[in-house]
Enzyme design. Structure first.
Site, PDB file in Angstrom:
ATOM      1  CB  SER A 101      -0.965  -0.044   1.185  1.00 13.71           C
ATOM      2  OG  SER A 101      -1.983   0.909   1.032  1.00 13.71           O
ATOM      3  CG  ASP A 107      -6.588  -2.419  -4.119  1.00 14.80           C
ATOM      4  OD1 ASP A 107      -7.274  -1.827  -3.277  1.00 14.80           O
ATOM      5  OD2 ASP A 107      -5.347  -2.504  -4.050  1.00 14.80           O
ATOM      6  CG  HIS A 121      -5.480  -2.588  -0.117  1.00 12.20           C
ATOM      7  ND1 HIS A 121      -4.778  -2.042  -1.173  1.00 12.20           N
ATOM      8  CD2 HIS A 121      -4.903  -2.099   1.004  1.00 12.20           C
ATOM      9  CE1 HIS A 121      -3.822  -1.253  -0.696  1.00 12.20           C
ATOM     10  NE2 HIS A 121      -3.880  -1.279   0.614  1.00 12.20           N
TER      11      HIS A 121
END
Length: 794
Positions: A662, A735, A769
């Site tokens: 991330s 995601d 994610h």
């Protein structure tokens, strides 16, 4: 940005390779650790007499993750179950432990159980939970006197939004959200569209974050209505009979009142938005009676499309019940129009109103800064927090709700990132009406905290006197091992339940008594991964050139040989601070039991790498402009960490890699673009082009149009021609995180490849994610180890 080249490393690489591959597995020593069972979850009863333990599975299979999914208004659901996708929970077995006596009882569960976390009744004698099957979510109940769960017949839970199962006051009834019995078939997408999908702005300012999974067209709206509409019902624990409450609606939040006769209900209404998630849709906040009739309109909220960045909506918000009164509401209201950039003497006010006929809203207190939480105690006691956005400063005050003339008294004020100054959080207890309040013993309340110190965390339990304003330490974890308070068992805080672990011992539960060094062991969970005990950890502190203290936890692989320099991986996640002194504070502990799960970079230890774990990358400055020097501080922090590891003799400077997930993936790409510190990197699920997040990101408050040079400088996509060290990009194709759209990795891949760089892009089917499926996790670890072996170790 190593210019001369990695040409020798890239000789065997084709100019471009694009192909579907089968899932691969990492080496056996890694698989053995990945497949090891986790310790059970523990849920302590409100009366502190029992603990429910749940054995659970960590990872669903790729078939389950790939099951049909609907992405509607910012939420992902499984249409077959009318619940979350992928399915939450995964508890497969339950056992009950009596704290006094230590007897364990196995609880009978359904075959192939897929249970949620149990929810205790307020009196601690009963519990409820759900079980997910292929075609729905069932409701089950249990008790201290029953060896098996009982299913509530003809109840199918709707678990799309908020809490789907709660207890009423009295512990004899449950409040549940169910699928409307006469719902019918789901809407079918028209074969031919009726026309274009149109959106329009009317000239009003409305900054929009980059949300995912939004509604796209009228058919999505119809699906949202169909799957998210629920029926409230009351379930009698004794008879297992369900009685409907009111009409079906899309319930965002439903909270039973302390009197057991009313409900605080928040519902969504049209018109919906194609730019915002459900949490910003128009809402009605009402009080219902348990027959479903509206007895009080609290607020009618419009679409929250004009809320400033880091601002709040106007009108009542954070509406809740006062736990110690039968039916009194408390909420916050903005006094500055919800705009943090507007000058104001007071930003918020705290309001209260009982349900009694003819009552009027009463202003309890005005707050200088933004409302930041409220905890209730006995006798009108309340602790209210506010937050100064400009200074990133949090404060908590004592109030007396029934005496507005009494001046608030400051309990503490500190930088929101100040670990060392954190005095802890008040311990709570559950009332018979199901509400949670601060645990008090006469003039005392109890504070539990992580106890951050320059040498690592040492959790504590304090007793704080509300009359003398003095704190007394009842207990503090030692320097050997790691132990934290789970629950206070006695009214005066002298007996309490802890969870203790050490680098060689897995977490287990103990009962402690203040003043005694002895602890009574309740559980005997064993070590499922002995190979990890060979890993050595050490907290390492150092300063970067500007004097800011930094740190990392040095992890050495199981077969580490003293005096040998190893290939090394730096793992980090940059954070922003206003104070360099706070930025250098230590968090975490090297005394914890080492576990490695999911697609963790720590699996690289089993492949022979040294890891600089949780390397601090502080970005220090004024909150409005802190990112002006992001690249410079990023490079300075990374350089200092590598220099320290080399100085210690564990790291080969010529073989250092970097990885992150991330914002850490974003960091990885920037370090390769702007420095020559690393041989290679692995960037996972990052956002690399900040023009695609134009209304702010992370803690950046300015828009792209207010600070275009900062957005461009911080975008590694702009510097793709400078990324000439090999980089592996990994991203979930589904995601769901704000800003990290899959296109971020796809476009960076194309940019690096187009400029002649060495790059590999791995897109993970149906993954969000955070990567969930076992096959995906195995493959991510395989790719990561193979990449670093190829471009770093060898």
């Amino acid at each position: 940005m190593r210019s001369a080249a990695l040409s020798l490393l890239a000789v065997s690489m084709c100019a471009s390779v694009w192909a579907a591959e089968t899932y691969q597995k990492p080496p056996k020593q890694i698989l053995d650790v990945l497949d090891a069972p986790p310790p059970p979850i523990a849920v302590v009863s409100p009366d502190r007499s029992h603990i429910l333990f749940g054995d659970y599975e960590l990872y669903p299979g790729i078939a389950e993750v790939s099951a049909p999914m609907l992405r509607l208004a910012g939420v992902r659901i499984d249409p077959a179950t009318n619940g979350p996708h992928p399915r939450a929970g995964r508890i497969k077995a339950l056992s009950l432990l009596r704290i006094d006596g230590g007897t364990v009882t196995k609880i009978g569960v359904p075959l192939n159980a897929f249970l949620s976390t149990p929810l205790w009744s307020p009196d601690g004698t009963r519990f409820a939970l759900t079980n997910t099957t292929a075609d729905g979510i069932g409701l089950y109940v249990g008790s201290l006197n029953s060896p098996a769960l009982r299913r509530v017949p003809q109840v199918r839970i709707n678990d799309t939004l908020g809490s789907s199962v709660q207890w009423f006051a009295g512990s004899s009834r449950l409040l549940v959200k169910i699928v409307p019995p006469a719902r019918g078939k789901p809407p079918v997408r028209p074969a031919v569209p009726a026309g274009p999908n149109v959106q329009e702005g009317s000239g009003a300012s409305g900054p929009v974050r980059t949300y995912q999974d939004l509604l796209k067209d009228p058919h999505d709206e119809a699906l949202f209505d169909y799957y998210f509409t629920a029926q409230l019902a009351s379930v009698d624990f004794g008879t297992l009979q369900a009685a409907p409450i009111g009409k079906p609606a899309i319930f965002v939040q439903v909270n039973p009142a302390p009197d057991g006769k009313h409900l605080l209900v928040t519902t969504v209404r049209r018109p919906y938005s194609y730019l915002h998630p459900f949490s910003m849709f128009p809402r009605e906040i009402e009080v219902w009676n348990t027959a479903g009739a509206v007895v009080r309109k609290v607020a009618s909220k419009p679409l929250a499309d004009n809320v400033p960045i880091e601002g709040v909506e106007t009108g009542p918000r954070n509406v809740t019940w006062r736990p110690t009164e039968p039916s009194t509401l408390i909420w916050a209201e903005a006094l500055d129009g919800g705009d943090p950039r507007r000058q104001a003497t007071h930003r918020d006010r705290l309001m209260s109103q009982p349900l009694a006929e003819g009552s009027q809203p009463l202003e309890i207190r005005r707050l200088e800064h933004r409302f930041n939480g409220l905890q209730f105690g006995e006798g009108g006691l309340a602790l209210v927090g506010d937050y100064d956005r400009d200074k990133r400063w949090v404060r908590v005050f004592r109030l007396f709700l029934d005496d507005p003339s009494a001046e608030p008294r400051l309990l503490y004020g500190r930088n929101s990132s100040d670990r060392y100054g954190n005095i802890g959080s008040p311990a709570t207890r559950v009332l018979a009406n199901g509400q949670s309040i601060i645990r008090q013993s006469g003039d005392y309340l109890f504070l539990q905290g992580t106890g951050a110190t320059p040498e690592g965390d040492r959790p504590f339990l304090d007793r704080f006197n509300l009359r003398t304003w003095q704190s007394e330490r009842l207990w503090r974890a030692g320097t050997s091992g790691y132990e934290t308070v789970v629950a206070i068992l006695s009214e005066d805080g002298s007996r309490f339940l802890t969870a203790r672990e050490s680098p060689t011992e897995p977490p287990n539960y103990f009962v402690r008594t203040t003043g005694s060094g002895q602890a009574v062991r309740l559980t005997n969970f064993t070590d499922p991964t002995p190979v990890l005990r060979k890993i050595k950890k050490e907290l390492v502190k150092y300063n970067r050139p500007d004097g800011t203290q930094c740190s990392f936890t040095l992890y050495l692989p199981p077969d580490y040989k003293e005096g040998v320099r190893y290939p090394t991986i730096l793992y980090a996640y940059p954070l922003e601070y206003t104070d360099p002194g706070v930025a250098g504070q230590i968090g975490g502990s090297t005394e914890r039991f080492t576990t490695i799960r999911a697609a963790s970079h720590l699996f690289l230890l089993l492949a022979g790498y040294v890891i600089l774990n949780d390397t601090t990358i502080p970005i220090v400055g004024d909150p409005e402009t802190v990112n002006n020097t992001y690249i410079e501080q990023l490079a300075m922090s990374a350089q200092a960490a590598i220099d320290k590891a080399v100085e210690m003799g564990v790291t080969d400077r010529a073989r250092v890699g970097v990885t992150g997930h991330s914002y850490g993936g974003f960091m990885t790409a920037n370090l390769l673009a702007h420095t020559d510190l690393f041989r290679t990197g692995v960037a996972r699920s990052g956002a690399y082009n900040r023009t695609l997040t134009p209304f702010g990101f992370q803690s950046e408050r300015r828009t792209f149009w207010e600070a275009p040079e900062v957005y461009m400088k911080m975008s590694p996509f702009v510097y793709a021609n400078k990324i000439n060290e090999p980089i592996l990009l990994i991203h979930g194709e589904a995601d769901d995180n704000s800003g990290t759209f899959p296109i971020q990795s796809e476009r960076l891949y194309q940019a690096i490849r187009g400029n002649g760089g060495t790059v590999r892009l791995v897109m993970l089917p149906n993954e969000a994610h955070g990567y969930a499926a076992l096959e995906t996790i195995q493959h991510v670890i395989y790719e990561t180890v193979a990449w670093f072996d190829r471009y770093l170790k060898n």
